[in-house]
Design a protein around this motif. Structure first.
Motif, PDB file in Angstrom:
ATOM      1  N   UNK A 182       0.836  -1.210   0.000  1.00 49.19           N
ATOM      2  CA  UNK A 182       0.000   0.000   0.000  1.00 49.19           C
ATOM      3  C   UNK A 182       0.866   1.255   0.000  1.00 49.19           C
ATOM      4  N   UNK A 183       1.916   1.263   0.813  1.00 49.77           N
ATOM      5  CA  UNK A 183       2.809   2.427   0.846  1.00 49.77           C
ATOM      6  C   UNK A 183       3.466   2.659  -0.516  1.00 49.77           C
TER       7      UNK A 183
ATOM      8  N   UNK B 111      10.324  13.020   6.607  1.00 46.41           N
ATOM      9  CA  UNK B 111       9.295  11.988   6.746  1.00 46.41           C
ATOM     10  C   UNK B 111       9.180  11.157   5.466  1.00 46.41           C
ATOM     11  N   UNK B 112       9.452  11.766   4.317  1.00 50.41           N
ATOM     12  CA  UNK B 112       9.429  11.026   3.053  1.00 50.41           C
ATOM     13  C   UNK B 112      10.481   9.929   3.026  1.00 50.41           C
ATOM     14  N   UNK B 113      11.664  10.209   3.577  1.00 48.37           N
ATOM     15  CA  UNK B 113      12.725   9.203   3.653  1.00 48.37           C
ATOM     16  C   UNK B 113      12.305   8.075   4.595  1.00 48.37           C
ATOM     17  N   UNK B 114      11.660   8.428   5.694  1.00 46.18           N
ATOM     18  CA  UNK B 114      11.178   7.422   6.638  1.00 46.18           C
ATOM     19  C   UNK B 114      10.158   6.508   5.974  1.00 46.18           C
ATOM     20  N   UNK B 115       9.190   7.083   5.262  1.00 45.42           N
ATOM     21  CA  UNK B 115       8.159   6.291   4.578  1.00 45.42           C
ATOM     22  C   UNK B 115       8.794   5.421   3.499  1.00 45.42           C
TER      23      UNK B 115
ATOM     24  N   UNK C 117      10.310   0.011   1.923  1.00 48.83           N
ATOM     25  CA  UNK C 117      11.308  -0.879   1.319  1.00 48.83           C
ATOM     26  C   UNK C 117      11.705  -2.021   2.246  1.00 48.83           C
ATOM     27  N   UNK C 118      11.488  -1.861   3.559  1.00 45.95           N
ATOM     28  CA  UNK C 118      12.002  -2.859   4.496  1.00 45.95           C
ATOM     29  C   UNK C 118      10.929  -3.653   5.226  1.00 45.95           C
TER      30      UNK C 118
END
Length: 180
Positions: free
Chosen positions: A74-75, A101-105, A110-111
């Motif tokens: 979904x993300x 926050x974009x890097x966190x999402x 990805x993980x």
């Protein structure tokens, strides 16, 4: 030796997810410093998520493994759609940036699959430090490769690069949600 080879293949498989996502995100105009930071962040997440999964192991593996994959899918769909939409707007800045926050999402999406793998490995009793080190290093290197390759492709595609990157993320998210 057999466990080491198994973990190596698993880390490459999980890292290929990060490579594919990095290829799509690499279509954004990123600087080398950003690429390094993104790769290290993804590597850290690919260490923390399986560590959390291994720690929880037997307790929730049956219930949570599928949910993690669905959330990750979904993300990725959301990131892909917003990148595609942003590429057609008159604004020069893309909607999704792999900073803050974009890097966190981005790193989380990805993980998430490595969390599910960690649950399984926790039940199996794999060596924790070897597992998370291999997962982290492989995903970091493959993310860098994907981001750098995406950056090169973006130069060829010009303004359509972000839309193409969004299509990659969207397709990857759909593939996770609806495995064929």
């Amino acid at each position: 030796m057999g466990e080491w080879m198994t973990l190596l293949f698993m880390s490459v498989a999980l890292g290929m997810d990060a490579f594919s996502i990095g290829l799509g995100m690499g279509m954004l105009s990123l600087r080398i410093r950003q690429i390094m930071k993104i790769g290290m962040t993804i590597g850290i997440f690919h260490m923390l998520m399986p560590l959390a999964g291994m720690t929880l192991g037997k307790q929730i593996s049956v219930h949570f493994g599928g949910i993690a994959a669905i959330i990750g899918g979904i993300l990725l769909v959301i990131l892909g759609v917003t990148m595609i939409r942003s590429s057609f707007s008159s604004d020069d800045e893309p909607f999704v940036q792999p900073i803050g926050i974009g890097l966190f999402v981005f790193a989380l999406s990805a993980s998430l699959d490595s969390f599910s793998v960690g649950l399984s490995l926790g039940i199996y009793g794999a060596k924790t430090w070897l597992t998370i080190t291999m997962f982290g290093l492989m995903s970091m290197v493959l993310t860098w490769a994907g981001l750098i390759m995406g950056k090169k492709v973006q130069k060829w595609l010009g303004s359509y690069g972000e839309a193409f990157g969004g299509c990659i993320l969207l397709a990857f998210g759909v593939k996770i949600l609806f495995p064929f």
